[in-house]
Design an enzyme around this catalytic site. Structure first.
Site: not given
Ligand code: PEP
Length: 256
Positions: A12-14, A97, A99, A173, A179, A218, A240
């Protein structure tokens, strides 16, 4: 008999991903993962979908979107429909998600409507669920996830009830792990994945056995192996670490 679920690692590049990143990252990951026994999915922002789609054409990799409109077409400024995603070669889309839920106010009902729209269009939704730190600390993890799953189950009647979960994917998640550099332990993650599978098994045990449940929060090349070795963890949703070809490829390696 236990099913063997093929692992999936999704990046997931966001809101990252200019043409330079697409040109550098995608071919590197495609080359590094081509002999692995797992699936790779790139989830760039809408503006990079066409370019990534072109790069993964005739490869083993897939492209998906970060969200989708629940509406098919019309006066919905800023929205992107399922048909538009199909035109760009998307086979998958994230829905819900954390966010989208916390920053943009998407409710469980909104997420369920997006899930239904994707399914009806032939795009596999990746339903993101997970508890906040406060919910975990007050012992409400399972209730939170149950509400997030139930909202989707409630809208599945028009596509055959629990059959509508066939082929869909769930991503667990924990919000406190996204993040933050703070990963759920393999045991914590496995416990919630098993809970999700048990909840779906109450509706249909065959679908539950085949359901891919990804872990996100993460994940990096150091912790991916232990997480992916858990019985109910079928791959990862990576934020990330999906923006660096070496890290993302190493995480894919850990899944194969
Ligand atoms: C995500 O954005 O779905 C995610 C898991 O981010 P990160 O790996 O940076 O925690």
């Amino acid at each position: 008999m236990q099913q063997v679920r093929r692992k999936l690692v999704a990046g997931n590049w966001k809101m990252h991903g200019y043409p330079a990143l697409v040109a550098e990252l995608v071919p590197n990951v495609v080359a590094a993962t081509q002999n692995l026994n797992m699936d790779v999915l790139f989830i760039p922002p809408y503006t990079s979908l066409a370019a990534v789609s072109e790069q993964v054409k005739n490869t083993h990799c897939f492209v998906g979107a970060q969200s989708v409109s629940e509406y098919p077409e019309g006066a919905y400024t800023g929205e992107v429909s399922t048909r538009m995603l199909l035109d760009l070669g998307c086979k998958f889309t994230l829905v819900g998600h954390s966010e989208r839920r916390s920053i943009f106010g998407e409710s469980n009902a909104d997420v369920a409507a997006k899930f239904l729209a994707a399914k009806q269009a032939g795009i596999e939704p990746i339903l993101c669920v997970g508890e906040t730190l406060q919910q975990r600390e007050s012992g409400d993890t399972e209730q939170c996830i149950d509400r997030q799953l139930q909202a989707v189950v409630d809208v599945l009647d028009s596509i055959g009830g629990a059959d509508g979960l066939n082929g869909a994917i769930v991503a667990y998640e924990p919000v406190w792990a996204i993040g933050t550099g703070r990963t759920a332990s393999a045991e914590q993650a496995q416990a919630v994945h098993a809970f999700i599978r048990d909840e779906i098994a109450e509706l249909n045990s065959d679908i539950a056995e085949e359901l891919k449940i990804l872990y996100g929060g993460s994940v990096n090349e150091s912790n991916a192996g232990e997480l992916f070795a858990q019985k109910d963890i079928d791959g990862g949703l990576i934020g990330g670490s999906s923006l660096k070809a070496d890290s993302f490829s190493a995480i894919c390696q850990a899944a194969s």
